[in-house]
Every structure is written in C-alpha cells, then in structure tokens.
Design a protein around this motif. Structure first.
Motif, PDB file in Angstrom:
ATOM      1  N   ASP A  20       0.823  -1.202   0.000  1.00 50.36           N
ATOM      2  CA  ASP A  20       0.000   0.000   0.000  1.00 50.36           C
ATOM      3  C   ASP A  20       0.862   1.260   0.000  1.00 50.36           C
ATOM      4  O   ASP A  20       0.547   2.244  -0.695  1.00 50.36           O
ATOM      5  CB  ASP A  20      -0.923   0.007   1.212  1.00 50.36           C
ATOM      6  N   ALA A  21       1.958   1.229   0.772  1.00 48.58           N
ATOM      7  CA  ALA A  21       2.863   2.390   0.805  1.00 48.58           C
ATOM      8  C   ALA A  21       3.493   2.607  -0.564  1.00 48.58           C
ATOM      9  O   ALA A  21       3.650   3.755  -1.017  1.00 48.58           O
ATOM     10  CB  ALA A  21       3.936   2.184   1.869  1.00 48.58           C
ATOM     11  N   LEU A  22       3.872   1.514  -1.235  1.00 49.64           N
ATOM     12  CA  LEU A  22       4.433   1.640  -2.584  1.00 49.64           C
ATOM     13  C   LEU A  22       3.410   2.250  -3.535  1.00 49.64           C
ATOM     14  O   LEU A  22       3.742   3.146  -4.326  1.00 49.64           O
ATOM     15  CB  LEU A  22       4.868   0.271  -3.104  1.00 49.64           C
ATOM     16  N   ASN A  23       2.174   1.808  -3.461  1.00 47.66           N
ATOM     17  CA  ASN A  23       1.144   2.350  -4.349  1.00 47.66           C
ATOM     18  C   ASN A  23       0.943   3.844  -4.129  1.00 47.66           C
ATOM     19  O   ASN A  23       0.728   4.600  -5.089  1.00 47.66           O
ATOM     20  CB  ASN A  23      -0.169   1.596  -4.154  1.00 47.66           C
ATOM     21  N   ARG A  24       1.019   4.278  -2.877  1.00 47.40           N
ATOM     22  CA  ARG A  24       0.909   5.722  -2.621  1.00 47.40           C
ATOM     23  C   ARG A  24       2.119   6.451  -3.185  1.00 47.40           C
ATOM     24  O   ARG A  24       1.979   7.529  -3.803  1.00 47.40           O
ATOM     25  CB  ARG A  24       0.771   5.981  -1.113  1.00 47.40           C
ATOM     26  N   ASP A  25       3.308   5.876  -2.995  1.00 47.09           N
ATOM     27  CA  ASP A  25       4.513   6.486  -3.582  1.00 47.09           C
ATOM     28  C   ASP A  25       4.411   6.585  -5.101  1.00 47.09           C
ATOM     29  O   ASP A  25       4.829   7.582  -5.698  1.00 47.09           O
ATOM     30  CB  ASP A  25       5.758   5.668  -3.202  1.00 47.09           C
ATOM     31  N   LEU A  26       3.875   5.564  -5.715  1.00 51.38           N
ATOM     32  CA  LEU A  26       3.763   5.580  -7.175  1.00 51.38           C
ATOM     33  C   LEU A  26       2.855   6.712  -7.652  1.00 51.38           C
ATOM     34  O   LEU A  26       3.116   7.330  -8.698  1.00 51.38           O
ATOM     35  CB  LEU A  26       3.248   4.231  -7.677  1.00 51.38           C
ATOM     36  N   GLN A  27       1.795   6.992  -6.909  1.00 53.95           N
ATOM     37  CA  GLN A  27       0.942   8.134  -7.274  1.00 53.95           C
ATOM     38  C   GLN A  27       1.732   9.439  -7.154  1.00 53.95           C
ATOM     39  O   GLN A  27       1.628  10.325  -8.013  1.00 53.95           O
ATOM     40  CB  GLN A  27      -0.307   8.184  -6.375  1.00 53.95           C
ATOM     41  N   LEU A  28       2.516   9.538  -6.091  1.00 56.59           N
ATOM     42  CA  LEU A  28       3.346  10.736  -5.898  1.00 56.59           C
ATOM     43  C   LEU A  28       4.381  10.854  -7.010  1.00 56.59           C
ATOM     44  O   LEU A  28       4.619  11.955  -7.546  1.00 56.59           O
ATOM     45  CB  LEU A  28       4.038  10.673  -4.536  1.00 56.59           C
ATOM     46  N   HIS A  29       5.032   9.743  -7.371  1.00 56.95           N
ATOM     47  CA  HIS A  29       6.036   9.769  -8.442  1.00 56.95           C
ATOM     48  C   HIS A  29       5.405  10.201  -9.756  1.00 56.95           C
ATOM     49  O   HIS A  29       5.958  11.042 -10.485  1.00 56.95           O
ATOM     50  CB  HIS A  29       6.664   8.385  -8.618  1.00 56.95           C
ATOM     51  N   LYS A  30       4.256   9.625 -10.091  1.00 51.96           N
ATOM     52  CA  LYS A  30       3.617   9.944 -11.371  1.00 51.96           C
ATOM     53  C   LYS A  30       3.222  11.421 -11.431  1.00 51.96           C
ATOM     54  O   LYS A  30       3.452  12.089 -12.452  1.00 51.96           O
ATOM     55  CB  LYS A  30       2.399   9.051 -11.589  1.00 51.96           C
ATOM     56  N   ALA A  31       2.633  11.930 -10.346  1.00 48.16           N
ATOM     57  CA  ALA A  31       2.225  13.338 -10.335  1.00 48.16           C
ATOM     58  C   ALA A  31       3.437  14.248 -10.478  1.00 48.16           C
ATOM     59  O   ALA A  31       3.402  15.256 -11.215  1.00 48.16           O
ATOM     60  CB  ALA A  31       1.478  13.653  -9.038  1.00 48.16           C
ATOM     61  N   HIS A  32       4.536  13.905  -9.815  1.00 48.13           N
ATOM     62  CA  HIS A  32       5.737  14.725  -9.879  1.00 48.13           C
ATOM     63  C   HIS A  32       6.352  14.690 -11.278  1.00 48.13           C
ATOM     64  O   HIS A  32       6.745  15.748 -11.828  1.00 48.13           O
ATOM     65  CB  HIS A  32       6.751  14.227  -8.842  1.00 48.13           C
ATOM     66  N   VAL A  33       6.425  13.521 -11.878  1.00 46.00           N
ATOM     67  CA  VAL A  33       7.002  13.398 -13.223  1.00 46.00           C
ATOM     68  C   VAL A  33       6.148  14.142 -14.244  1.00 46.00           C
ATOM     69  O   VAL A  33       6.681  14.824 -15.137  1.00 46.00           O
ATOM     70  CB  VAL A  33       7.163  11.912 -13.602  1.00 46.00           C
ATOM     71  N   VAL A  34       4.837  14.038 -14.136  1.00 46.52           N
ATOM     72  CA  VAL A  34       3.952  14.784 -15.032  1.00 46.52           C
ATOM     73  C   VAL A  34       4.239  16.273 -14.932  1.00 46.52           C
ATOM     74  O   VAL A  34       4.376  16.976 -15.946  1.00 46.52           O
ATOM     75  CB  VAL A  34       2.465  14.498 -14.695  1.00 46.52           C
ATOM     76  N   ILE A  75      10.156   7.066 -17.736  1.00 41.17           N
ATOM     77  CA  ILE A  75       9.973   6.870 -16.292  1.00 41.17           C
ATOM     78  C   ILE A  75       8.547   6.410 -15.998  1.00 41.17           C
ATOM     79  O   ILE A  75       8.328   5.471 -15.231  1.00 41.17           O
ATOM     80  CB  ILE A  75      10.301   8.170 -15.522  1.00 41.17           C
ATOM     81  N   LEU A  76       7.572   7.072 -16.613  1.00 38.14           N
ATOM     82  CA  LEU A  76       6.176   6.721 -16.361  1.00 38.14           C
ATOM     83  C   LEU A  76       5.868   5.301 -16.791  1.00 38.14           C
ATOM     84  O   LEU A  76       5.103   4.578 -16.120  1.00 38.14           O
ATOM     85  CB  LEU A  76       5.243   7.710 -17.079  1.00 38.14           C
ATOM     86  N   ALA A  77       6.465   4.850 -17.877  1.00 38.51           N
ATOM     87  CA  ALA A  77       6.235   3.482 -18.341  1.00 38.51           C
ATOM     88  C   ALA A  77       6.701   2.475 -17.295  1.00 38.51           C
ATOM     89  O   ALA A  77       6.017   1.474 -17.017  1.00 38.51           O
ATOM     90  CB  ALA A  77       6.953   3.242 -19.672  1.00 38.51           C
ATOM     91  N   GLU A  78       7.858   2.728 -16.698  1.00 39.15           N
ATOM     92  CA  GLU A  78       8.359   1.822 -15.672  1.00 39.15           C
ATOM     93  C   GLU A  78       7.542   1.908 -14.387  1.00 39.15           C
ATOM     94  O   GLU A  78       7.331   0.900 -13.703  1.00 39.15           O
ATOM     95  CB  GLU A  78       9.829   2.106 -15.378  1.00 39.15           C
ATOM     96  N   LEU A  79       7.062   3.100 -14.083  1.00 37.39           N
ATOM     97  CA  LEU A  79       6.212   3.237 -12.901  1.00 37.39           C
ATOM     98  C   LEU A  79       4.900   2.474 -13.077  1.00 37.39           C
ATOM     99  O   LEU A  79       4.418   1.820 -12.150  1.00 37.39           O
ATOM    100  CB  LEU A  79       5.928   4.719 -12.623  1.00 37.39           C
TER     101      LEU A  79
END
Length: 501
Positions: A34-48, A64-68
């Motif tokens: 669950d913590a990873l899934n929250r981090d992934l949302q943060l990563h995607k928003a930041h990369v966008v 980066i987004l493809a790997e995320l």
C-alpha cells in the motif's frame, strides 16, 4: 457416545463476529504494498509536472512513467525491498537498473524524501480518516435504529458510576452516545482539512530553484491546497497528532459506552445481554459467557492514548527540519487508526445485536429512589416552597423510608408531612395522587419534555433530527471520496497524455 463433531464452544450459540486478536494487527507485506502504491501516485504526479514545466523532457518522462506503470502492475516484490535503503531508494534502484541513472535519476529533480514521506503519510491518513468516519456513520446508524425501538423503554439514569439518579429511557441513553460520536465525526473532518494539504515542493526544507508547480502536483493528488511554507511542509507533522487525538477521543467515548453496557450486562443489573458472537467462554467454568469484545474496546483505547502521549513526547523535542524521530510517529499512527476501525465496527455490531430487557429496566427504575427528584419538584409546584426546602423534606423522607426498608413507591403523603414538620414546622398536605404520580418512573420521564429531555415525543424529535444529520455526514464523506476519485482520474489522464505525446 461422543461423535467427535461436538462444538468446542458449546456454551455459545455462534462463533465470534469480531477479531479476537488486537484490532491493530495488520499484514506487514500488504502495508508495504500500500505504501508503494501511494509512492507511485506521488512519483507519477511529480514526473507529469516536471514534464509540463519543461524541467525534464517528455521522452524522459515517458520512459519513467512506463516503468512506474509496470511496477504498479508487478507490485512490491518486483523492487527487492531493502530495509537499509527504505521504500523510495529501493524504488529508485529498481528504476535505475531498468533505465540508467541518467534517466531514472531525473525523477528526483526538485524533490526530497523530506517532502515525499510526509506526502505519502498524508495520503494514508486522509484515507484512514474517511474509513473511520464511515465506521462512525455505521455506528450512529445502529444507535438511531435501536433508539427508535426503545423510545418508551424506561430505565434508571446513573451518576457516580452506579448510583440511581433519575429515570430516563434507553433511547435517551443511546442518543447521548450517538451525539458524542457525532462530535467525533466533526473532529475527524477538522483533522481531514489539515491533513489534505500537499507538502510536495518543500524539498529538503528550503524549496527549490527549479520552476516547479506545487499547485499542479497538489491538484493531481487530490489535495485541497498547499502546506505553503517549505520548512513547515517538511518539518512539521502535527497533522498526525491532531488525527491521533481525534482517534483517542473517539475511543474514550467508545470506552465510556462500553463501561455502561459492561455493567448492565452483569447478572446483578441484568438489563442488557451481549449477543453470543461478542463473547467468549471459560476454559474451566462451563457457564461463563465473557464479554470480551467490550474488554478489548476498553483496553485498546488505553493503548491508543499511550501512543498519542508518546508521539507528542517525540515531536516536542524535534526542531523544525528532518530527523529520524519522524519515523516513530509515522509508524504509530496506523496502529491507532486500525485500532479505531476495529473498535468502532465491533461496537456497531454489539449495539445491533444487544438484547434489551425492558421489564428489568422498568423494575430497576422503580428502585433506588430515582423518582424522588420529581417528588421535590411537585412540592415546589403545590406547596409554594423553595426547591431547597423541598429537597430537605424529600431527603429526610428518603432517609426514613430506607431505614424502614421501604421502596420509593411506598412513600406516602403522611411520611412527607412528618418530614415537613421537622423541616418547616408544618405538614404539606399533598394530595396522595400527586405523590403517586411523582413517584411513577414513566411519569417522571413523560414530564421531562424540555429540549433534550427523555420524554418520548422529545426523543422522537431528536431521532428525526439526527437521522437528517446522519444523511449530511454521509453526503460529506461521499463528496470527499468523489473529489479523490476525480483527482485520481485526472492523474491517470495526465499520465496518458504524456505517454501518447
């Protein structure tokens, strides 16, 4: 002959409907997932945002987004989580192995774990607040339903733990607990407003020189605004204290309700009986039906209060800015939140299945002299005395009745006259019907029709009003969840737009 199929818990007619392990017990692997899934949302928003602000190229963002997205599909096992690195650096290592440090390393531009980790925590806490509010809505609904059934179920009201005070109804008692839980919902909503602000862009503590859009990241993640000051954004986590304090207060309210039910469930009171599914057996005494669900609610509430005290002690000695002390506070909150969820849901089940014994309640209400306050009130109305004079007369009458082994409904006008002669030097001469009416528990309840009182019509009005408030609680909860769902869709669309650029 024994068949070997006999129930092990033969004293109880059903299996437990609540967890018999601590409410806070969770699954560490699922927690990391669950913590990873929250981090992934943060990563995607930041990369966008980095791509939209031309801080990184669209091609780099796409890679980066493809790997995320692929990691989102594969889950926590894919990153070979290393506890010495922590979640973020383990994730970055995974990306570097697939994309190179030149590409993957750009994701962390204009960002630090000091803003990433509080952001992850805020995503978690806001979801837990909504879950707890939903559980409280369920508990309030159960209380209102049972209150509707017992508007005219007269019982003793108690003060000083177990001392008969004045007659009320079981519905009136249930509404008192309901209203405390309504205040708990307000507290959680106030905490949500503090929690649902984005620290992203605070970086380590001093922000960044890159032309980022903090507002864009906040919007993509469903935050209502920013924790504006970058040092405040990364250096303070009092949102955890406020949320945990709301939990501790809610569990205190649950504990108080548990105490009443626990007491009235005893053979000595006999006014309530817990359903079998919220009890356990004794290993030696075949007759035992132990109310362990109530014991767990009371005990775990104490542990949460202790956790809150520890959290406050840790943070008061932490200057603004990052520190390892944060981790202890972050780890304490899930224990408290999960405890609250388990306790609230268990209490809702207890309330829904509780066996109420109106005849016993009525009998108890006629005992213990709980009706004599109304007798004093009637003396004020009919004998033109001050309440203090009436109080003395009734107090002396009660003393003499108790000495003689009489109950409240055996008090007579003659007994009152005898006491009045000692207090004011003359008899009262109250009509015997006035005395009988005053000492009737049902009449005691009926005349207390003041706003908020236990009179049946007033209680019915309160139930109707509170059902309307319950609908508003539900509407606000659904509105918050819709906003988060819309933000998630917006993030998904923003990622897709870059992937198809």
């Amino acid at each position: 002959m024994p068949t070997g199929t006999e129930k092990f818990t033969s004293r109880l007619g059903s299996t437990p409907a609540f967890t018999t392990t601590p409410f806070s017990q969770g699954d560490p692997r699922q927690d990391r997932e669950d913590a990873l899934n929250r981090d992934l949302q943060l990563h995607k928003a930041h990369v966008v945002m980095l791509a939209e602000q031309s801080i990184i190229s669209v091609e780099t963002a796409k890679a980066i987004l493809a790997e995320l997205l692929e990691l989102e599909r594969l889950g926590i096992e894919a990153i070979s989580f290393d506890s010495s690195l922590g979640l973020y650096l383990s994730t970055e290592k995974y990306l570097v192995d697939r994309l190179s440090a030149d590409v993957a390393g750009r994701m962390h531009t204009a960002r630090s774990r000091n803003d990433l980790e509080p952001a992850n925590s805020r995503l978690y806490v806001r979801d837990k607040i909504n879950q707890i509010v939903q559980a409280l809505v369920g508990l309030k609904s159960a209380l209102l339903l049972r209150a509707t059934e017992h508007v005219e179920t007269v019982m003793p009201g108690y003060t000083h733990h177990s001392q008969h005070a004045q007659p009320i109804t079981f519905a009136h008692y249930l509404l008192a607990s309901h209203d405390a839980f309504s205040r708990d919902i307000r507290r959680f909503e106030q905490a949500y407003a503090v929690v649902n602000l984005s620290p992203m862009g605070g970086c380590a503590l001093a922000g960044t020189g890159f032309p980022i859009s903090r507002e864009r990241v906040a919007g993509l993640l469903g935050f209502d605004g920013l924790v504006e000051n970058s040092l405040d954004a990364t250096g303070h986590v009092d949102f955890l204290l406020q949320s945990t304090a709301a939990i501790a207060i809610a569990l205190s309210n649950l504990g108080r309700m548990s105490e009443g039910i626990y007491l009235w469930n005893t053979a000595e009171f006999g006014m309530l009986e817990l359903a079998d599914e919220y009890c356990s057996i004794s290993s030696i005494m075949p007759q035992k039906k132990n109310p362990v669900a109530l014991e767990m609610i009371r005990g775990e509430g104490i542990l949460v209060a202790s956790q809150l005290n520890g959290m406050m002690g840790i943070l008061k000695a932490l200057p603004p800015g990052g520190g390892r002390e944060w981790g202890y506070v972050h780890r304490a909150f899930p224990v408290c939140a999960n405890t609250a969820l388990g306790a609230i849901k268990t209490m809702a089940g207890i309330v829904s299945t509780l066996v109420v014994k109106p005849d016993v309640m009525a009998r108890r209400a006629a005992e213990g002299f709980s009706t004599v306050t109304e007798l004093a009130d009637q003396i004020v109305r009919h004998a033109d005395l001050s309440f203090r004079q009436a109080h003395h007369i009734v107090g002396l009458t009660t003393l003499e009745a108790a000495k003689a082994g009489k109950k409240a409904d055996e008090i007579t006008g003659a007994m009152l006259d005898a006491a009045a002669k000692e207090v004011i030097g003359r008899p009262l001469g109250l009509d015997e019907q006035v005395v009988r009416k005053a000492l009737d528990p049902f009449e005691n309840v009926r005349v207390r029709s003041v706003v908020g009182g236990p009179a049946p019509d007033e209680v019915r009005r309160m139930i109707e009003d509170r059902n309307a408030v319950l609908a508003q609680d539900t509407d606000r909860l659904e509105h918050r969840r819709r906003q988060l769902a819309q933000a998630a869709e917006g993030l998904q669309d923003a990622v897709a737009a870059i992937m198809h650029h």
